[in-house]
Design a protein around this motif. Structure first.
Motif, PDB file in Angstrom:
ATOM      1  N   UNK A 151       1.624  15.805  -1.429  1.00 32.28           N
ATOM      2  CA  UNK A 151       0.542  15.675  -0.449  1.00 32.28           C
ATOM      3  C   UNK A 151      -0.675  14.999  -1.071  1.00 32.28           C
ATOM      4  N   UNK A 152      -0.996  15.352  -2.311  1.00 36.76           N
ATOM      5  CA  UNK A 152      -2.137  14.724  -2.996  1.00 36.76           C
ATOM      6  C   UNK A 152      -1.863  13.235  -3.192  1.00 36.76           C
ATOM      7  N   UNK A 153      -0.658  12.908  -3.629  1.00 37.88           N
ATOM      8  CA  UNK A 153      -0.292  11.491  -3.812  1.00 37.88           C
ATOM      9  C   UNK A 153      -0.395  10.738  -2.486  1.00 37.88           C
ATOM     10  N   UNK A 154       0.102  11.348  -1.419  1.00 43.21           N
ATOM     11  CA  UNK A 154       0.040  10.728  -0.096  1.00 43.21           C
ATOM     12  C   UNK A 154      -1.404  10.477   0.325  1.00 43.21           C
ATOM     13  N   UNK A 155      -2.261  11.464   0.114  1.00 49.25           N
ATOM     14  CA  UNK A 155      -3.670  11.307   0.488  1.00 49.25           C
ATOM     15  C   UNK A 155      -4.307  10.148  -0.271  1.00 49.25           C
ATOM     16  N   UNK A 156      -4.005  10.037  -1.554  1.00 49.01           N
ATOM     17  CA  UNK A 156      -4.564   8.933  -2.349  1.00 49.01           C
ATOM     18  C   UNK A 156      -4.022   7.584  -1.888  1.00 49.01           C
ATOM     19  N   UNK A 157      -2.744   7.546  -1.533  1.00 51.38           N
ATOM     20  CA  UNK A 157      -2.139   6.275  -1.123  1.00 51.38           C
ATOM     21  C   UNK A 157      -2.569   5.841   0.285  1.00 51.38           C
ATOM     22  N   UNK A 158      -2.668   6.791   1.214  1.00 47.77           N
ATOM     23  CA  UNK A 158      -2.989   6.414   2.589  1.00 47.77           C
ATOM     24  C   UNK A 158      -4.474   6.118   2.792  1.00 47.77           C
ATOM     25  N   UNK A 159      -5.307   6.495   1.841  1.00 45.12           N
ATOM     26  CA  UNK A 159      -6.737   6.195   1.964  1.00 45.12           C
ATOM     27  C   UNK A 159      -7.175   5.080   1.021  1.00 45.12           C
ATOM     28  N   UNK A 160      -6.234   4.511   0.281  1.00 43.34           N
ATOM     29  CA  UNK A 160      -6.565   3.399  -0.619  1.00 43.34           C
ATOM     30  C   UNK A 160      -6.936   2.173   0.200  1.00 43.34           C
ATOM     31  N   UNK A 161      -7.765   1.325  -0.375  1.00 49.58           N
ATOM     32  CA  UNK A 161      -8.117   0.095   0.330  1.00 49.58           C
ATOM     33  C   UNK A 161      -7.537  -1.103  -0.402  1.00 49.58           C
ATOM     34  N   UNK A 162      -7.274  -2.137   0.352  1.00 52.94           N
ATOM     35  CA  UNK A 162      -6.597  -3.326  -0.174  1.00 52.94           C
ATOM     36  C   UNK A 162      -7.407  -4.022  -1.250  1.00 52.94           C
ATOM     37  N   UNK A 163      -6.666  -4.569  -2.207  1.00 56.41           N
ATOM     38  CA  UNK A 163      -7.303  -5.364  -3.242  1.00 56.41           C
ATOM     39  C   UNK A 163      -7.451  -6.789  -2.742  1.00 56.41           C
ATOM     40  N   UNK A 164      -8.360  -7.515  -3.324  1.00 54.81           N
ATOM     41  CA  UNK A 164      -8.637  -8.882  -2.882  1.00 54.81           C
ATOM     42  C   UNK A 164      -7.588  -9.848  -3.410  1.00 54.81           C
ATOM     43  N   UNK A 165      -7.064 -10.648  -2.533  1.00 51.50           N
ATOM     44  CA  UNK A 165      -6.060 -11.639  -2.910  1.00 51.50           C
ATOM     45  C   UNK A 165      -6.651 -12.671  -3.871  1.00 51.50           C
ATOM     46  N   UNK A 166      -7.939 -12.959  -3.728  1.00 54.76           N
ATOM     47  CA  UNK A 166      -8.577 -13.959  -4.587  1.00 54.76           C
ATOM     48  C   UNK A 166      -8.531 -13.561  -6.063  1.00 54.76           C
ATOM     49  N   UNK A 167      -8.614 -12.264  -6.341  1.00 55.63           N
ATOM     50  CA  UNK A 167      -8.606 -11.809  -7.738  1.00 55.63           C
ATOM     51  C   UNK A 167      -7.259 -11.265  -8.180  1.00 55.63           C
ATOM     52  N   UNK A 168      -6.340 -11.063  -7.248  1.00 59.52           N
ATOM     53  CA  UNK A 168      -5.001 -10.564  -7.546  1.00 59.52           C
ATOM     54  C   UNK A 168      -3.988 -11.485  -6.888  1.00 59.52           C
ATOM     55  N   UNK A 169      -3.702 -12.582  -7.537  1.00 59.00           N
ATOM     56  CA  UNK A 169      -2.901 -13.646  -6.942  1.00 59.00           C
ATOM     57  C   UNK A 169      -1.423 -13.298  -6.781  1.00 59.00           C
ATOM     58  N   UNK A 170      -0.975 -12.165  -7.313  1.00 57.52           N
ATOM     59  CA  UNK A 170       0.429 -11.790  -7.184  1.00 57.52           C
ATOM     60  C   UNK A 170       0.753 -11.172  -5.834  1.00 57.52           C
ATOM     61  N   UNK A 171      -0.211 -11.091  -4.963  1.00 58.22           N
ATOM     62  CA  UNK A 171      -0.059 -10.549  -3.606  1.00 58.22           C
ATOM     63  C   UNK A 171       0.050  -9.031  -3.620  1.00 58.22           C
ATOM     64  N   UNK A 172       0.178  -8.481  -2.426  1.00 59.76           N
ATOM     65  CA  UNK A 172       0.098  -7.032  -2.282  1.00 59.76           C
ATOM     66  C   UNK A 172       1.227  -6.267  -2.959  1.00 59.76           C
ATOM     67  N   UNK A 173       2.327  -6.906  -3.253  1.00 59.59           N
ATOM     68  CA  UNK A 173       3.445  -6.204  -3.875  1.00 59.59           C
ATOM     69  C   UNK A 173       3.214  -5.916  -5.352  1.00 59.59           C
ATOM     70  N   UNK A 174       2.222  -6.495  -5.949  1.00 55.18           N
ATOM     71  CA  UNK A 174       1.994  -6.290  -7.374  1.00 55.18           C
ATOM     72  C   UNK A 174       1.042  -5.154  -7.673  1.00 55.18           C
ATOM     73  N   UNK A 175       0.396  -4.601  -6.655  1.00 54.23           N
ATOM     74  CA  UNK A 175      -0.576  -3.558  -6.953  1.00 54.23           C
ATOM     75  C   UNK A 175      -0.446  -2.323  -6.073  1.00 54.23           C
ATOM     76  N   UNK A 176       0.691  -2.090  -5.490  1.00 50.60           N
ATOM     77  CA  UNK A 176       0.943  -0.854  -4.768  1.00 50.60           C
ATOM     78  C   UNK A 176       0.049  -0.646  -3.561  1.00 50.60           C
ATOM     79  N   UNK A 177      -0.500   0.556  -3.436  1.00 45.30           N
ATOM     80  CA  UNK A 177      -1.311   0.901  -2.272  1.00 45.30           C
ATOM     81  C   UNK A 177      -2.696   0.282  -2.303  1.00 45.30           C
TER      82      UNK A 177
END
Length: 92
Positions: free
Chosen positions: A30-56
């Motif tokens: 439940x704690x892991x779920x709470x952390x994952x479902x409230x995470x905010x997206x990282x910026x594509x400009x600084x993380x060029x590997x796209x959303x699959x490289x940085x999880x939640x």
């Protein structure tokens, strides 16, 4: 687990302890779920590997202490998942 550096792991452990302190009856799932479902997206400009490289994304412990959605799992849920993946006691 891939070594991601001491600071990232310490941040995750601290966030987990923080969320658990507000929700002492929650399971680790439940704690892991709470952390994952409230995470905010990282910026594509600084993380060029796209959303699959940085999880939640970036965890947000303040939001995670009272999320609007939490998925919880117990031991039986993990057993059912592994059985659904054709695992048995022989290959575990």
């Amino acid at each position: 687990m891939k070594n991601r550096g001491c600071c990232v792991v310490d941040e995750e452990q601290s966030a987990t302890a923080y969320v658990k302190s507000f929700n002492p009856t929650w399971s680790p799932a439940a704690v892991k779920s709470a952390l994952m479902t409230t995470a905010y997206s990282m910026r594509v400009e600084t993380n060029t590997d796209a959303e699959f490289s940085y999880g939640s994304g970036h965890i947000n412990p303040i939001e995670a202490k009272a999320p609007s959605l939490v998925y919880d799992m117990g031991e039986l849920d993990y057993v059912k998942f592994l059985c659904g993946q054709n695992y048995s006691t022989a290959n575990l």
